[in-house]
Every structure is written in structure tokens, then in C-alpha cells.
Design an enzyme around this catalytic site. Sequence first.
Site, PDB file in Angstrom:
ATOM      1  N   SER A  95     -20.143  67.632-135.758  1.00  0.00           N
ATOM      2  CA  SER A  95     -21.194  68.413-136.428  1.00  0.00           C
ATOM      3  C   SER A  95     -20.912  68.831-137.590  1.00  0.00           C
ATOM      4  O   SER A  95     -19.498  68.930-138.085  1.00  0.00           O
ATOM      5  CB  SER A  95     -21.262  69.786-135.567  1.00  0.00           C
ATOM      6  OG  SER A  95     -22.146  69.569-134.722  1.00  0.00           O
ATOM      7  N   HIS A  99     -22.395  73.344-147.721  1.00  0.00           N
ATOM      8  CA  HIS A  99     -23.125  73.943-148.673  1.00  0.00           C
ATOM      9  C   HIS A  99     -22.462  73.661-150.051  1.00  0.00           C
ATOM     10  O   HIS A  99     -21.369  74.029-150.486  1.00  0.00           O
ATOM     11  CB  HIS A  99     -22.757  75.658-148.506  1.00  0.00           C
ATOM     12  CG  HIS A  99     -23.320  75.990-147.257  1.00  0.00           C
ATOM     13  ND1 HIS A  99     -24.743  76.445-147.196  1.00  0.00           N
ATOM     14  CD2 HIS A  99     -22.984  76.333-145.918  1.00  0.00           C
ATOM     15  CE1 HIS A  99     -24.856  76.753-146.192  1.00  0.00           C
ATOM     16  NE2 HIS A  99     -24.043  76.784-145.320  1.00  0.00           N
ATOM     17  N   HIS A 109     -26.954  69.115-142.950  1.00  0.00           N
ATOM     18  CA  HIS A 109     -26.725  69.369-141.581  1.00  0.00           C
ATOM     19  C   HIS A 109     -26.530  67.986-141.109  1.00  0.00           C
ATOM     20  O   HIS A 109     -27.636  67.319-141.132  1.00  0.00           O
ATOM     21  CB  HIS A 109     -27.378  70.301-141.091  1.00  0.00           C
ATOM     22  CG  HIS A 109     -27.486  70.352-139.496  1.00  0.00           C
ATOM     23  ND1 HIS A 109     -28.524  69.844-138.864  1.00  0.00           N
ATOM     24  CD2 HIS A 109     -26.360  70.657-138.629  1.00  0.00           C
ATOM     25  CE1 HIS A 109     -27.895  69.781-137.418  1.00  0.00           C
ATOM     26  NE2 HIS A 109     -26.815  70.350-137.208  1.00  0.00           N
ATOM     27  N   ASN A 111     -25.684  66.364-136.775  1.00  0.00           N
ATOM     28  CA  ASN A 111     -25.044  66.342-135.720  1.00  0.00           C
ATOM     29  C   ASN A 111     -25.254  65.241-134.869  1.00  0.00           C
ATOM     30  O   ASN A 111     -26.591  64.517-134.892  1.00  0.00           O
ATOM     31  CB  ASN A 111     -25.452  67.794-134.797  1.00  0.00           C
ATOM     32  CG  ASN A 111     -25.093  67.700-133.394  1.00  0.00           C
ATOM     33  OD1 ASN A 111     -25.666  67.316-132.635  1.00  0.00           O
ATOM     34  ND2 ASN A 111     -23.742  67.948-133.315  1.00  0.00           N
ATOM     35  N   ARG A 113     -24.371  63.694-130.932  1.00  0.00           N
ATOM     36  CA  ARG A 113     -23.590  64.193-129.585  1.00  0.00           C
ATOM     37  C   ARG A 113     -24.003  63.354-128.550  1.00  0.00           C
ATOM     38  O   ARG A 113     -24.985  62.798-128.415  1.00  0.00           O
ATOM     39  CB  ARG A 113     -23.914  65.679-129.547  1.00  0.00           C
ATOM     40  CG  ARG A 113     -25.283  65.940-129.121  1.00  0.00           C
ATOM     41  CD  ARG A 113     -25.654  67.367-129.062  1.00  0.00           C
ATOM     42  NE  ARG A 113     -27.027  67.708-128.931  1.00  0.00           N
ATOM     43  CZ  ARG A 113     -27.761  67.617-129.767  1.00  0.00           C
ATOM     44  NH1 ARG A 113     -27.558  67.715-131.229  1.00  0.00           N
ATOM     45  NH2 ARG A 113     -29.265  68.036-129.887  1.00  0.00           N
ATOM     46  N   HIS A 144     -36.114  60.716-146.620  1.00  0.00           N
ATOM     47  CA  HIS A 144     -36.933  60.571-145.377  1.00  0.00           C
ATOM     48  C   HIS A 144     -37.170  58.946-145.351  1.00  0.00           C
ATOM     49  O   HIS A 144     -37.069  58.259-144.347  1.00  0.00           O
ATOM     50  CB  HIS A 144     -38.298  61.113-145.505  1.00  0.00           C
ATOM     51  CG  HIS A 144     -38.161  62.657-144.804  1.00  0.00           C
ATOM     52  ND1 HIS A 144     -38.447  62.899-143.454  1.00  0.00           N
ATOM     53  CD2 HIS A 144     -38.022  63.578-145.509  1.00  0.00           C
ATOM     54  CE1 HIS A 144     -38.266  64.185-143.355  1.00  0.00           C
ATOM     55  NE2 HIS A 144     -37.884  64.728-144.458  1.00  0.00           N
ATOM     56  N   HIS A 174     -39.840  83.696-137.929  1.00  0.00           N
ATOM     57  CA  HIS A 174     -40.233  84.966-138.333  1.00  0.00           C
ATOM     58  C   HIS A 174     -40.645  85.010-139.802  1.00  0.00           C
ATOM     59  O   HIS A 174     -40.927  85.846-140.345  1.00  0.00           O
ATOM     60  CB  HIS A 174     -39.088  85.890-138.057  1.00  0.00           C
ATOM     61  CG  HIS A 174     -37.618  85.580-138.616  1.00  0.00           C
ATOM     62  ND1 HIS A 174     -36.808  84.771-137.850  1.00  0.00           N
ATOM     63  CD2 HIS A 174     -37.197  85.971-139.665  1.00  0.00           C
ATOM     64  CE1 HIS A 174     -35.613  84.518-138.604  1.00  0.00           C
ATOM     65  NE2 HIS A 174     -35.912  85.171-139.611  1.00  0.00           N
TER      66      HIS A 174
END
Lengths: 303, 303
Positions: A95, A99, A109, A111, A113, A144, A174
Site C-alpha cells: 500500500s 503527499h 495512492h 494498493n 493485495r 487514465h 457527504h
Amino acid sequence: MIHKVEITNWFKKLQDDICHQLEVLDGESTFIEDKWLRPEGGGGRSRAIKDGAIIEKGGVNFSAVEGSMPAHVLKVLHVDVDKEQSLQFYATGVSIVLHPRSPMTPIIHMNVRYFELSNGIWWFGGGIDLTPHYVNDALASDFHSHLKKVCDSCDPTYYNKFKNWADDYFFISHRNETRGIGGIFFDRLNATSGLAKNELWTFVQNVGESFVPLYSHQVQQTQELPYGENEKKWQLLRRGRYVEFNLVLDRGTKFGLQTNGRTESILMSMPPHADWEYAHQVDEDSREKDTLFKLRKGIDWIK
Amino acid sequence: MIHKVEITNWFKKLQDDICHQLEVLDGESTFIEDKWLRPEGGGGRSRAIKDGAIIEKGGVNFSAVEGSMPAHVLKVLHVDVDKEQSLQFYATGVSIVLHPRSPMTPIIHMNVRYFELSNGIWWFGGGIDLTPHYVNDALASDFHSHLKKVCDSCDPTYYNKFKNWADDYFFISHRNETRGIGGIFFDRLNATSGLAKNELWTFVQNVGESFVPLYSHQVQQTQELPYGENEKKWQLLRRGRYVEFNLVLDRGTKFGLQTNGRTESILMSMPPHADWEYAHQVDEDSREKDTLFKLRKGIDWIK
């Protein structure tokens, strides 16, 4: 068929390679390593970097953990077992969250697994997504397009499927905005996909190996861009949103914190500094406003 | 028996009084107000302050919302209803979080609230807790002694009960530390407590009215204390922990964000700036180390 030991060793080497290449890219700072053991089985190598020329704070973590998984956790994972039955699990992966110092360079980011259970069930998961503080259409397209090539080499349906999955996953409900420009996200990739385990493993390896070229390109194209106080301030507010996503919504973070995972490794994704402002407003016709407009699902970035 | 309209009006007046008194205390900044309506019923008055002499960022929010509550939400609240039955709810309260400029002054939080359902069920809830960046034993004792008096005037068992509840509630499990020195926390306070509704309402009013004297005292005793870069840095790291509690663990925050609450009002609790550092270590024999040692449950602060 590929064995968990080979997968684990490859992930370790991926961590080594990525750390080495990021140190070269950064040119100033280096990683520190913490090896840790999990009392219930397995452990990891957490590597953290800070105060670099390019990377202000980041982590590249490897882990391989194992143990007993009780019925109620298996149920959360939608694995059918008899009541009270527990299984042995094995989970390994790499992972990364970086920044950057410059607000003109995106947060990234990745990851990858692998997970297996003692009843023979296994799957791969992973993803890469980019969070520009300022969305640049050309660089979003480059990102992309590269991911599409990685996907296409394995299965022509994967890019669309995994791109949409990333749009849905990296969404701050939210705030009604995506975390960034997305990327790809996939989970529970196994033989039901129609591909053999070895083919899926090749795909996951390709995703892992795409990380450094993808990010190096973003860094090279942005690191010389000028910025001032205004851009730094905006970066801090966007990092605040990154914190909100990770702590409120990210399944891996929540699962890790709830299951007594290694907190410092899980929260390596936190930015060095973040800001919040009540009801922050952006100026009309600003680059900030343009970025907010582009933080939504369903944009076809490859033009 | 006290009616929701009276409770609501009293909470509004409490918000007015507290905002006024905090403006006097701060001496420089004033609150801005956002009135908002909830499409499903009710609304609120969010008041935010920033860049004050004492308060760097804070909010004092009032809301009174109502509507239909479906069976699955009632179930979460442990309200027994027939399958598929929904009830009308009414919820009103005042919530406060203040992040002071000085690292020597504590962060404070207060909430008082009232909830009722159309089937006649009602309860009060609330709490006050203090999060010093540096724990000062004498000021912690003052804080808890004052709260004990507020509790004792209603019921001699309340302080111990609500103090322990606060220790358990304001606990950052993934860090194995409390958010601060605690205070009091209570929920679902109703006639089963043995006290009449009017008596409980008097208690809740006393809690609400204790806020300004409690915080004024903390401010007066700390605002002249000198501090430097080291203390500011520590304040930012502690604010990071405050963010972790609120976003990962606080039930009100999680419930609000999940149920399409007003995000800006809910997240008024966020600090203006926060920092994270991988595996931060404090020096031996430092005030930071002393503070960490005191961030645990079960301390009897009143000596």
C-alpha cells in the site's frame, strides 16, 4: 498455480523497487523502515518518507498477515461458512500514499493485495487513484490512458469496469465529490472472472509495476510549475478532504483500525498538514472552481 | 410537563447567550450565522467563529429537525417497533466545539440535546469534555469539580456515572488513549432514571449554562502562558488526534454524515489546521510525555 509464498516475495521486491525508485525521484529524502510482528501471526515492513524535495510525507508499506478468521468477520466478507466455523486466512499486499510538497503535483495512492482462506477461496484486489489539488486535463488523460493500457493487456473489459469501480469507491458522499480523478479499483478478482490465477497475477503485477512510471510522469510534468500562498492554502483544504475520505469512508482504513491493525502503518495515508474552513467558498472562474467541477463520477478522461 | 417547543426555544436562547459571551471573551472576532432548512423537516442556525484572539476556529450550532424515522433507523436506536413501522421524530440541541489559538488552552466540546418520538418515547442527552493539549492537573481538577457540582445538584450518582461514561465514550481505541481529560457524557436520560422530565430538563439546562463559566475559567488561567514553536507543533499533532476521534469514532458525526445531515455544520468540529507525523515520539521527561501518560480512563481528577 502461483503460491502465496511467491506472491509474498514478489510484493516484498515491489516494495524494495518502488522505495528505491522514489528515493531517486525525490533526490533528497530516504525511507525509514519499521519491521513489525503481529501477535496473532505475520507482520510487515512499513516504510515512511518525509521532508523530501518532492515528497513531503509518504509511506510504502508491505505486510503479510495470517491467523484465524472468525465466522462474523467471514460473514462481513460474504464468505459462507457454517455458524461458528472459523477459517485460517492469509493476506499480503503493498500500500502506498504519497503527499507531494508542491500543490501542483497530485497525491497518489496504490494498493495491490492477495487474500486466501484455508477452504481454498482466494482473490486479488487493488487499485491506483490520483488526487490532483488542481485537475489538469492533459495529465488526467495521460494517467487514465496508461491505466487503460495496463488493463487492456489483460482483458479489454477491465479498464471500463475498474474505472467505474474507482469512481464509485473513491467518492466522498457527504461532500458529493470524488476524491480526485479516480483511476482503477478492483476487488475479489478470482477464477470466476474467466481468467486463470496466473493471468490475474500477471495483471496485478502489471498494476504494481505501473506505479513508478505513472507517478514519475505526473511529477516531471508538474514539479517546475510555480505556486504561491494561495495554492498552498488550497492544497491544505484538499488534504482535509483526503483525511475525510480515509477516516470516514475507506474500507481498508476502517477495517484495519477496528481489527486492531498497526495504527501507525494504517494512518501513514494521513497528510503532514491539513486544513478545514467552515463553508469555504471558491472564487468564480478560478482554477479551484474548475477543479471542484471536475471532481465527479463518470468523466471520460481519455480524449 | 415540559414541551418540545419550550425546550427548543430555550436551546435557541442558550445558543444566543453562549455566542454573545464567547464574543466578549474573545474580544476580537464575532460569529457569522448560517440559517438552514432541512428538506425533510426542520432546520438550524449554524454559527461559526474564526481568527479570534482566543478562538482560532469554532462553532456553536443549534438545530431542531423532525420527520419520519424508518424502522431500520429506529432499530439502530434500539426502539422496538413492528417491522416496517415508521415513527415521527423530533430532535433539537446545541453543539459546540472550540479550537483555541494557544496550545496552552484546551479544546472544548459541549452538546445538549432532546429527542422524542410520536409514540411518546423521549430522552435527553449531552456532555461536556475538555481536551487540553497539555494536561494541567489543577485545571483538570477545577473542570471536574465544577461538573460534579452541576451533577450533584440533580442526583448524587450522576457525576461518577457520567464521568465514567465520558471516559469510555471519548476514547480513541486505535491509539489506546482518551481524547482528553474527559468530563461528563449521558444519553437516553428519561423517566426510567427515577427523575421526572422537568427535573431532568433542569439538569440539562444546568449543563448548558455551565459551559461559559467552565471555559472562561480555563481560558483565563491559560491565555497568558508563554509558548513557542514546539508547543504549536504539539498542538497540531493533538488536533490530528481530535480529527481521528471525530471522523472515526464520534457517533453523532458518523450518524450525521451517513444520514445526509448538513455536512458543514457537522464538520464545524474540525480544527483549522492539523498535523500527522509517522510514529511521532515524545521526549523523555517532557510535558508532552506527561500529557500522554494522563490520557487514560479512570483518573480521579478531583483531589
